[in-house]
Structures are given as structure tokens and as C-alpha cells.
Design a protein around this motif. Sequence first.
Motif, short mmCIF file in Angstrom:
data_model
loop_
_atom_site.label_atom_id
_atom_site.label_comp_id
_atom_site.label_asym_id
_atom_site.label_seq_id
_atom_site.Cartn_x
_atom_site.Cartn_y
_atom_site.Cartn_z
N LEU A 225 0.82 -1.06 0.06
CA LEU A 225 0.07 0.08 -0.08
C LEU A 225 0.88 1.14 0.08
N LEU A 226 2.03 1.03 0.83
CA LEU A 226 2.85 2.40 0.72
C LEU A 226 3.46 2.60 -0.85
N SER A 227 3.87 1.35 -1.37
CA SER A 227 4.44 1.51 -2.89
C SER A 227 3.41 2.01 -3.49
N ALA A 228 2.02 1.77 -3.20
CA ALA A 228 1.05 2.36 -4.29
C ALA A 228 0.82 3.77 -3.93
N CYS A 229 0.92 4.14 -2.65
CA CYS A 229 0.95 5.74 -2.41
C CYS A 229 1.86 6.46 -2.87
N LEU A 230 3.01 5.78 -3.23
CA LEU A 230 4.09 6.74 -3.79
C LEU A 230 4.20 6.56 -5.19
N ALA A 231 3.33 5.80 -5.97
CA ALA A 231 3.20 5.66 -7.51
C ALA A 231 2.92 6.92 -7.86
N ASP A 232 3.82 7.11 -8.92
CA ASP A 232 3.70 8.56 -9.84
C ASP A 232 2.97 8.18 -11.03
N ILE A 233 1.59 7.82 -10.85
CA ILE A 233 1.04 7.07 -12.09
C ILE A 233 0.09 8.31 -12.45
N PRO A 234 0.09 8.79 -13.54
CA PRO A 234 -0.58 9.66 -14.19
C PRO A 234 -2.02 9.89 -14.15
N GLN A 235 -2.43 11.07 -13.78
CA GLN A 235 -4.00 11.12 -13.57
C GLN A 235 -4.60 11.21 -15.02
#
Length: 662
Positions: A225-235
Motif C-alpha cells: 500500500l505504501l508503494s501504491a501511495c508513492l506511485a507516480d501514476i499519471p491522472q
Amino acid sequence: MTTTSFLSPTQRYAAGALFAIALHQAQNNQTRPLGLPSEDDSNMERSSSSSSSDSVAEDPKLWVHENSGLLRPVFRFLDIDSAAWSGLEETAGCFPAKHHIGAFLRLLSEEAGDGSAQSSDQEFALSKAVDATAVSLEADSETSKSKKEKHREYENECREKCSTGKKQSHSDLENADRKTQQETDSNLAGTEDSPHESGSKFDERPIEEEAVLSYQRKVTVLYELLSACLADIPQHDKKCTRQRTGYDSRHRVALRLLATWLDIKWIKMEAVEMMVASSAMAVRKAEASKEEEATSSESKWAKWKRGGIIGAAALTGGTLMAITGGLAAPAIAAGFSALAPTLGTLIPVIGASGFAAAASAAGTVAGSVAVAASFGAAGAGLTGSKMARRIGSVDEFEFKAIGENQNQGRLAVEILISGVVFDQEDFVRPWEGQNDNMERYVLQWESKNLIAVSTAIQDWLTSRIAMELMKQGAMMTVLKTLLAALAWPATLVFAADLIDSKWTIAVDRSDKAGKLLAEVLMQGLQGYRPVTLIGYSLGARVIFKCLENLAENECNAGIVERVVLLGAPISIKDQNWEAVRKMVAGRFINCYATNDWTLAIAFRASLLSQGLAGIQPINGLGIENIDVTHLIEGHSSYLWASQLILERLELDTYYPVFRRAP
């Protein structure tokens, strides 16, 4: 490039659902009684921050709404079917959501079938690495003892400077604290209300169903979940209100609550943060080397450095993002070594051998310096940035690093601000005795004016008139008179006139310093990491004015995680506390002393009719009010008492705490 998850699709779905519920609960806790809702609350509204709508989709102010940009990138990183996203958002927004938590925990406990043995081995390796890292973060007993001894020396020095003939030792304060707690317990015997000043009820216990999960599975869920929170996935949604990348403070508060539900100590989560940040920095170092060989000086990375983006990078689904500065401390090498074979499969760009090298590099100063320099962290960030420009008449505004946590991959920043200052060391020494795992800075600001007003107040306190009033025990009567907005006694009119000009200047500078601090945070000089702000006296006012400036744009809501105001010279009725509260994702604490008549005199009677945060509670708005009267002898006491108060607050807990005297 793809990443491999330790969790099955069903487990990732359940993890995403739990995170969504925690995120929504965290937003509720900004304005509602903190903690999980009880059965008695079933008729309450879903969220005090939401509209009267029954649907999450119709309320864009909610953190779980798609426009916030907080939840759907997490779902996308976890590879949850997009058809399920809206359903998960609605589930998170229903009230009470507590009934759904157990079901999702049971889903998490289910084994994946094929490959479950390999996943178990990976989870075990990950948990051992987290444990090893957490051990390195535990405060060394000797170091802690040394810090406390130095702080007591500082306390004695301060008492000499601030002496008015009435002295109270550190042990006296401890005894007074203990006596007050006993009286509180006696008064509350037979009642169900919390002794906490906010009057809230909350359940501090983990969720019952967490027992079905293994410790290894819990750690794995938090890691992913932390990795997901840090993900720089474009909006992909142009309506998204979240404009900055990085570690959002609202995400961290949700993870803090989820860790509480899972009965995982926060220091374990801090270990996870360090591991993710440090491993990512190793990846960034490898990537940067390749880019230097293959691209020109005008590559994206070169532009990042020229633009002053501070920090390292986290690998998130193949995308790198600036987060924090420096590599891990040598103590984290053990955690890396244990994790290397496992993370090598998760992050193919570096592989197992690369992680072994990272573990080795983490144990050397050269490795740390090399990575820090490669990310533009050297000579930049908070300590490298004095005022970018003057605001009004502010002449001094500078951050100074304290503690041993610099350049060690910490994903949270703490800024500490003094407000009573007799010399330069009073900006630093009140805060040196603390033990926490954040990257810590003090703000040195307008020392000339702060020393002038502090000295003026102290000179009056030691004057014959003030000494006589204190000897007669008249000051508490005076304070009641001031709060009732009655006419001032002539002696106090004279005292206020002596202080007034210097106080007015200092208040003006604190307001402008607050605007400067807001600019620093909005520019991301702290590295786009969650920030904790703590300040006493005029330092608390700097923080409040910073939050006021941040509140001018709702997109700034993800910067500040926690706030502690101590003896704050801030009026209550004529300030927009509600807007300021929304800028703080987690705990917002107001510590006040009802006997602080010095603050009342300096603040002036004309304003006291509006209420004063430093001597009164702030009702409602989700603010924790802590009465520290028994720990404060006078306004200058915050110089040495702040550390004791912060120890009692136990800031790492999600729920309100003011620990009893031992």
C-alpha cells in the motif's frame, strides 16, 4: 517494466478496500470525534465534511472521491479491476464502514493456491527485513539518557534566566503531573467519557478480525500500500484536485490508522518507509548512471536537478518520483541484506545483486554522499534555502537540521519553531531531547525581535510591581478580569505599555514568517513528504498563519500531517479555524495553560474577549485540547516544558493520547 506483487488479485482487492475505508475514516476524524464509530453513532451523518448526498460520487470534497486523486491511483497500482473502483469508493463512504472491515480482513487471510508457498517465503523475508530495520530505529537507551540529561541541564539554565523567585524542579513538575492525573481519574470514576479534553469517545483496540492475519501478511499489505501511495501514476481525470506528486499526508494518516487496525506498531511502518525510500534511491542511482551515458545534459533528469527538485526516487510501476534526500543509514544495511533476494524479483531494474550492493553502499558515508549529490540534495532542500525573497520586514528566516536523521531516507519531516527566545540557542535546545524517526529541522526566525520581546516580558516579571502581585497571589484574579473583558488595573496598563511595542512588532513578523513557511512548503523544499509542525508561543502563531496561507488553495491539503500548538497567541472567535483544520490531515493539538496570565497581558485585553487558544480550549472542529496548566509555571516555561508535553502526547499514535505521568 513490470513489478511483481506478493499478493493475489483477491488480496490486492481487499487491501485496496481497507485502505479506502481508512482514508475516509481519517477524513471523518478531522471534524468528528476521533476513532472508530461506535454502534451509538449509527444515526450520524456519513461525514461532517461531506454534503447531504448519500453517494460518494456526488460529493467531490471527499478524499475517496475520484476527483481527489488519492484513491484511484492506488487501485491502479494494485491492478484492481477498474469496474470495481466505484463500488469500493461507495463502500468506503458508507456509515458505519466498520462492519465491512472484518470481511476484507478475512479475504486478505485467504491463501492464493498455486504459488502460495513462494509468496509465503517472500512475505517472511520481507517481514524479517522490516524487523531488522525497525531494530535499527529503536532509540538507543544510552543516547536517550544522554539527551535527557542535557535537556535537564538546559532546563536548569532556563530557570535561572527566567527566575521570578518561584522555582519548581523537574521532579516537582512530574509530581504535579501525577497528582493531576490522579485527580482526573477520581473525577471520572464511574463515567464512560474519555478523560481527553476533546470529549471524544474512541476505540483504541485493533480490529477483532486482524487476528486471522499472520504478521507477515500484515507487513506485506502495508508495504504494498505504501508503494501504491508513492506511485507516480499519471491522472487521466482533468478534474483531479491533487496537483502534486510525492507522499501525501492524507495517505500517511490513512496508513497510520490501518496499521492501528492491524495491530502493527508504527515504528514497523517507519521501517517500511525507510526501506522503500532507500531501495528506490538505489534504483535511481542506477538509472541516473545509464541516463548520463545515453542522454544529453538536457535530459529529463538534468532538468529535474536544475529545477531544484529535492530528493530521491521511488520505483512505482516503472516510474520514478522525487521523494526524499540521501541514502539509508548504515544500520539499515542488515535489512537490505535480508531483503535483497526477494526485492530483486520485485524490482528487475536492479536485481538481487544490485540490492546487495545497495546494502553495502548504505553502510558507507561515501555511498550516502554519492547518492545525495546525484539527486541535487547537497546544498539544497530546507537547510540550503534561506529566504528566497523578503516578505515585509522579515530579516531572518533559516532552517537548521537537528538530530541524527538527516540523509537517511526518512519519508516524514518535522519542523520545530520556538517563540520565546533569550539567545540563539533557544531556537534549538528546547527540541534536542526528543526521540523520533523523522527528519528534523528548527526554524530560526527574527531572533532580534524575539529576544527583544522575551526580554521585555521577563524584565517586567522581575519588576517590583509584578513580584508584589505574584506574592499576593493576585495574578489569577487578574487573568479572570482580563477574560471577562473588564477594565484593566492601572499596574497592568503600565506593564502592557512597556511590552506592547515590541510585542506588536514580533506578532507582525510571526504573521509574515508564517507566509514564508507556507511558500517553502508549497515549493516542496521539504521534499514532498508529510510535514509535522510544532511550535510554542509566537512559534505556534507562525504555524497557524502558515496554515492560513495554505488554506487559500485546497490543493495544499496533502502537505501537513500533524500540528501541535503550545501556548498559542491566537484568538479563537475571529479566526477561520475550520479552514485551517482542513489543511492538517491528522492530529491537530492545542495545548493551553489556564494560568498563563503573562500571555494574556501580552495579547491585550481588547482581543481577549475573542478567546485565546493559549489559555482556553477550542471547542469542536476536531481539535484536541490538552490542559497543561500543571506543567506550566509561566509563559517562558514552554522553553523547557515543551519536550515533556510532547512525550505525553505520543504523537505516533493515531488516536488522541496524553499519557499519564509514570
